[in-house]
Design a protein around this motif. Structure first.
Motif, PDB file in Angstrom:
ATOM      1  N   ASP A  11       5.035  -2.423 -11.283  1.00 25.52           N
ATOM      2  CA  ASP A  11       4.822  -2.496  -9.837  1.00 25.52           C
ATOM      3  C   ASP A  11       3.327  -2.459  -9.501  1.00 25.52           C
ATOM      4  OD1 ASP A  11       7.261  -2.878  -8.725  1.00 25.52           O
ATOM      5  OD2 ASP A  11       7.521  -0.866  -7.940  1.00 25.52           O
ATOM      6  N   LEU A  12       2.635  -1.455 -10.031  1.00 32.36           N
ATOM      7  CA  LEU A  12       1.224  -1.256  -9.702  1.00 32.36           C
ATOM      8  C   LEU A  12       0.324  -2.355 -10.265  1.00 32.36           C
ATOM      9  CD1 LEU A  12       1.012   2.607 -10.223  1.00 32.36           C
ATOM     10  CD2 LEU A  12       0.732   1.397  -8.053  1.00 32.36           C
ATOM     11  N   SER A  13       0.706  -2.924 -11.388  1.00 35.95           N
ATOM     12  CA  SER A  13      -0.166  -3.916 -12.031  1.00 35.95           C
ATOM     13  C   SER A  13       0.116  -5.351 -11.610  1.00 35.95           C
ATOM     14  CB  SER A  13      -0.042  -3.807 -13.556  1.00 35.95           C
ATOM     15  OG  SER A  13       1.287  -4.088 -13.975  1.00 35.95           O
ATOM     16  N   ILE A  14       1.366  -5.650 -11.213  1.00 35.82           N
ATOM     17  CA  ILE A  14       1.725  -7.051 -10.940  1.00 35.82           C
ATOM     18  C   ILE A  14       2.337  -7.248  -9.556  1.00 35.82           C
ATOM     19  CG2 ILE A  14       3.123  -9.019 -11.673  1.00 35.82           C
ATOM     20  CD1 ILE A  14       2.992  -7.919 -14.521  1.00 35.82           C
ATOM     21  N   ILE A  37       0.840  -1.206   0.000  1.00 39.76           N
ATOM     22  CA  ILE A  37       0.000   0.000   0.000  1.00 39.76           C
ATOM     23  C   ILE A  37       0.873   1.254   0.000  1.00 39.76           C
ATOM     24  CG2 ILE A  37      -1.651   1.344   1.349  1.00 39.76           C
ATOM     25  CD1 ILE A  37      -2.857  -1.308   2.304  1.00 39.76           C
ATOM     26  N   ALA A  38       1.924   1.256   0.820  1.00 38.90           N
ATOM     27  CA  ALA A  38       2.792   2.433   0.927  1.00 38.90           C
ATOM     28  C   ALA A  38       3.490   2.727  -0.404  1.00 38.90           C
ATOM     29  CB  ALA A  38       3.830   2.215   2.027  1.00 38.90           C
ATOM     30  N   ILE A  39       4.068   1.702  -1.013  1.00 40.38           N
ATOM     31  CA  ILE A  39       4.742   1.897  -2.298  1.00 40.38           C
ATOM     32  C   ILE A  39       3.735   2.271  -3.380  1.00 40.38           C
ATOM     33  CG2 ILE A  39       6.168   0.835  -4.081  1.00 40.38           C
ATOM     34  CD1 ILE A  39       7.635   1.357  -1.470  1.00 40.38           C
ATOM     35  N   GLY A  40       2.536   1.680  -3.308  1.00 44.63           N
ATOM     36  CA  GLY A  40       1.491   2.018  -4.274  1.00 44.63           C
ATOM     37  C   GLY A  40       1.105   3.484  -4.210  1.00 44.63           C
ATOM     38  N   PHE A  41       0.927   3.994  -2.992  1.00 44.85           N
ATOM     39  CA  PHE A  41       0.591   5.415  -2.837  1.00 44.85           C
ATOM     40  C   PHE A  41       1.761   6.313  -3.246  1.00 44.85           C
ATOM     41  CE2 PHE A  41      -3.028   4.186  -0.038  1.00 44.85           C
ATOM     42  CZ  PHE A  41      -3.999   4.968  -0.670  1.00 44.85           C
ATOM     43  N   LEU A  42       2.985   5.834  -3.003  1.00 49.54           N
ATOM     44  CA  LEU A  42       4.151   6.606  -3.420  1.00 49.54           C
ATOM     45  C   LEU A  42       4.158   6.792  -4.937  1.00 49.54           C
ATOM     46  CD1 LEU A  42       6.962   7.909  -2.950  1.00 49.54           C
ATOM     47  CD2 LEU A  42       7.938   5.604  -3.143  1.00 49.54           C
ATOM     48  N   TRP A  43       3.935   5.710  -5.667  1.00 52.24           N
ATOM     49  CA  TRP A  43       3.913   5.791  -7.130  1.00 52.24           C
ATOM     50  C   TRP A  43       2.730   6.628  -7.619  1.00 52.24           C
ATOM     51  CZ3 TRP A  43       8.473   5.311  -7.747  1.00 52.24           C
ATOM     52  CH2 TRP A  43       9.240   4.155  -7.670  1.00 52.24           C
ATOM     53  N   LEU A  44       1.567   6.428  -7.017  1.00 57.19           N
ATOM     54  CA  LEU A  44       0.382   7.180  -7.453  1.00 57.19           C
ATOM     55  C   LEU A  44       0.550   8.673  -7.195  1.00 57.19           C
ATOM     56  CD1 LEU A  44      -2.476   4.781  -6.305  1.00 57.19           C
ATOM     57  CD2 LEU A  44      -1.766   5.263  -8.652  1.00 57.19           C
ATOM     58  N   SER A  45       1.248   9.023  -6.113  1.00 62.62           N
ATOM     59  CA  SER A  45       1.455  10.443  -5.810  1.00 62.62           C
ATOM     60  C   SER A  45       2.301  11.121  -6.882  1.00 62.62           C
ATOM     61  CB  SER A  45       2.127  10.600  -4.439  1.00 62.62           C
ATOM     62  OG  SER A  45       3.464  10.120  -4.466  1.00 62.62           O
ATOM     63  N   ARG A  46       3.136  10.344  -7.552  1.00 62.79           N
ATOM     64  CA  ARG A  46       3.980  10.897  -8.606  1.00 62.79           C
ATOM     65  C   ARG A  46       3.308  10.834  -9.984  1.00 62.79           C
ATOM     66  NH1 ARG A  46      10.037   8.544  -7.103  1.00 62.79           N
ATOM     67  NH2 ARG A  46      10.107   9.348  -4.964  1.00 62.79           N
ATOM     68  N   ILE A  47       2.241  10.054 -10.084  1.00 67.38           N
ATOM     69  CA  ILE A  47       1.599   9.849 -11.386  1.00 67.38           C
ATOM     70  C   ILE A  47       0.331  10.680 -11.553  1.00 67.38           C
ATOM     71  CG2 ILE A  47       0.443   8.128 -12.852  1.00 67.38           C
ATOM     72  CD1 ILE A  47       2.316   6.026 -11.566  1.00 67.38           C
ATOM     73  N   VAL A  48      -0.509  10.674 -10.514  1.00 68.16           N
ATOM     74  CA  VAL A  48      -1.841  11.267 -10.639  1.00 68.16           C
ATOM     75  C   VAL A  48      -1.776  12.770 -10.898  1.00 68.16           C
ATOM     76  CG1 VAL A  48      -4.024  11.713  -9.448  1.00 68.16           C
ATOM     77  CG2 VAL A  48      -2.925   9.468  -9.247  1.00 68.16           C
ATOM     78  N   GLY A  49      -0.916  13.487 -10.157  1.00 68.67           N
ATOM     79  CA  GLY A  49      -0.823  14.943 -10.330  1.00 68.67           C
ATOM     80  C   GLY A  49      -0.530  15.358 -11.764  1.00 68.67           C
ATOM     81  N   PRO A  50       0.554  14.845 -12.360  1.00 70.64           N
ATOM     82  CA  PRO A  50       0.845  15.185 -13.756  1.00 70.64           C
ATOM     83  C   PRO A  50      -0.264  14.768 -14.726  1.00 70.64           C
ATOM     84  CG  PRO A  50       2.793  14.307 -12.697  1.00 70.64           C
ATOM     85  CD  PRO A  50       1.666  14.118 -11.730  1.00 70.64           C
ATOM     86  N   LEU A  51      -0.912  13.621 -14.447  1.00 72.96           N
ATOM     87  CA  LEU A  51      -2.012  13.191 -15.318  1.00 72.96           C
ATOM     88  C   LEU A  51      -3.147  14.211 -15.297  1.00 72.96           C
ATOM     89  CD1 LEU A  51      -2.373   9.331 -14.728  1.00 72.96           C
ATOM     90  CD2 LEU A  51      -1.710  10.479 -16.845  1.00 72.96           C
ATOM     91  N   LEU A  52      -3.485  14.700 -14.106  1.00 69.91           N
ATOM     92  CA  LEU A  52      -4.567  15.684 -13.990  1.00 69.91           C
ATOM     93  C   LEU A  52      -4.183  17.018 -14.633  1.00 69.91           C
ATOM     94  CD1 LEU A  52      -5.730  14.996 -10.312  1.00 69.91           C
ATOM     95  CD2 LEU A  52      -6.839  14.258 -12.432  1.00 69.91           C
ATOM     96  N   LYS A  53      -2.894  17.344 -14.595  1.00 68.30           N
ATOM     97  CA  LYS A  53      -2.432  18.603 -15.183  1.00 68.30           C
ATOM     98  C   LYS A  53      -2.156  18.482 -16.680  1.00 68.30           C
ATOM     99  CE  LYS A  53      -0.162  20.067 -10.883  1.00 68.30           C
ATOM    100  NZ  LYS A  53       1.153  20.360 -10.248  1.00 68.30           N
ATOM    101  N   GLY A  54      -2.153  17.254 -17.183  1.00 71.33           N
ATOM    102  CA  GLY A  54      -1.842  17.047 -18.587  1.00 71.33           C
ATOM    103  C   GLY A  54      -0.370  17.163 -18.902  1.00 71.33           C
TER     104      GLY A  54
END
Length: 294
Positions: free
Chosen positions: A204-207, A169-186
Motif C-alpha cells: 500500500d505505502l510503496s505502490i 494520505i489518510a490511509i497512509g497515516f493510518l498504516w504509519l501510526s501502526r508501524i512507526v511506534g513499534p519500530l521506535l520501540k524495537g
C-alpha cells in the motif's frame, strides 16, 4: 487494444480461474478447526484450521472468505460485462474493464504472497499473470493524445482528485501510526501475527497509495495522464473497498471489534462508487478515442 483474441483469452482465463479460487475459498472446510501456533516472534497466534485458508490466522481467513464472496458476486460479473462492452468499442466498458482487471491483479498478488502456501498456489500465479498482462494491454490501448477529451468538461475533477489525495494520505497515516511506534520501540506491530513482514501495508505505502495520490493530483491539474489513471484507479478502489467492507462484516460476524473502520471504510466505499458513476456519466460518446480491440 489491437488484439481481441489476446484479451478474450486472458480475461476468460481470469474468469474461470477466479471462479475456481473463490468457490474453493468459500466452500472448502476440511481440517481440525482452530489451532494455536507460536510465531517466529514468540507470539501465540490462533490459526483458522479449516479449508484452503487453514494456515491463516483466525482473523485473516474470514476476511479472505469475505473477499472471495465479493470477487465471485461482483468482480467476476463486472469483468464479464465490461469485456463485452469493451470489445464493442465502449469507452465506459474499457474503463470498467481496466479498473476491474486492476482489482484482480492486486487481489491475487496479495493472495500469492500472503495467503500462505496452499493447493491453489499455481492458480494464484496464473491469475496474477493473466491480470497483469491484460491490465497492461488495456492501459496501452488508450490513445494518449485524446485522453483530455475522453470526458466532458463538467467532470468534477477537483472533487474526484481531492478524494483520491485525501484517501491516500489518510490511509497512509493510518498504516504509519501502526508501524512507526513499534519500530521506535524495537517491537513488532500486532498486525504482523505469524507473518514475517507487513505485506499489505508495505505494498500500500510503496505502490497503491502513491498511485492514488498522483492520479488525484494529475486529474486536478487536468493532465492527460490524470484522465487515464484516475478513472481506472477509482473503479479499482470501488471494488476493493467493497471487498474491505465485506471483510469488516466478516470480522463482525465472528465477534471481532473492528473499531472506527466500521464507519471509515464503508464511507470511502460509497464515495468511490459515486466517483465511478460520475466518470461513467461524463464520458464523451466518441468511440474513436479508443484503439480498436479487433
Amino acid at each position: 487494444m489491437k488484439s481481441s483474441k489476446s484479451i478474450i483469452i486472458l480475461v476468460t482465463s481470469i474468469i474461470l480461474l477466479g471462479i475456481v479460487a473463490t468457490t474453493v475459498g468459500i466452500f472448502s472446510s476440511s481440517g481440525p478447526g482452530p489451532i494455536e501456533f507460536e510465531s517466529i516472534h514468540g507470539n501465540i497466534v490462533t490459526m483458522y484450521g479449516k479449508g484452503i485458508y487453514k494456515y491463516m490466522s483466525s482473523t485473516a481467513a474470514p476476511q479472505g472468505i469475505a473477499q472471495d464472496y465479493v470477487t465471485l458476486t461482483i468482480g467476476i460479473p463486472l469483468l464479464i460485462a465490461s469485456l463485452i462492452l469493451a470489445i464493442k468499442g465502449s469507452i465506459r466498458g474499457k474503463i470498467l474493464l481496466t479498473g476491474t482487471l486492476g482489482y484482480f491483479l492486486v487481489t491475487y498478488l496479495f493472495y500469492l504472497v500472503m495467503a500462505m502456501y496452499n493447493q491453489l498456489f499455481l492458480v494464484y500465479v496464473a491469475l496474477t499473470f493473466a491480470s497483469f498482462y491484460s491490465f497492461l494491454i488495456c492501459i496501452l490501448s488508450f490513445r494518449y493524445n485524446d485522453l483530455n477529451t475522453m470526458f466532458k468538461k463538467e467532470l468534477p475533477v477537483k472533487f474526484i482528485g481531492g478524494f483520491l489525495i485525501t484517501n491516500s494520505i489518510a490511509i497512509g497515516f493510518l498504516w504509519l501510526s501502526r508501524i512507526v511506534g513499534p519500530l521506535l520501540k524495537g517491537t513488532y506491530p500486532i498486525e504482523l501475527e505469524h507473518y514475517t513482514t507487513l505485506i499489505v501495508q508495505g505494498l500500500d505505502l510503496s505502490i497503491l497509495l502513491p498511485a492514488a495520490f498522483l492520479s488525484g493530483l494529475l486529474i486536478i491539474k487536468k493532465d492527460k495522464l490524470g484522465y487515464l489513471f484516475a478513472p481506472i484507479y477509482i473503479v479499482f478502489l470501488s471494488i476493493l473497498m467493497t471487498s474491505l467492507t465485506g471483510k469488516i462484516l466478516g470480522q463482525l460476524l465472528i465477534g471481532v471489534d473492528v473499531g472506527p473502520v466500521i464507519y471509515i471504510i464503508p464511507s470511502i466505499n460509497l464515495i468511490s462508487w459515486v466517483c465511478t458513476v460520475l466518470f461513467l456519466r461524463k464520458v464523451n460518446n466518441q468511440e474513436i478515442l479508443l484503439k480498436k480491440i479487433v
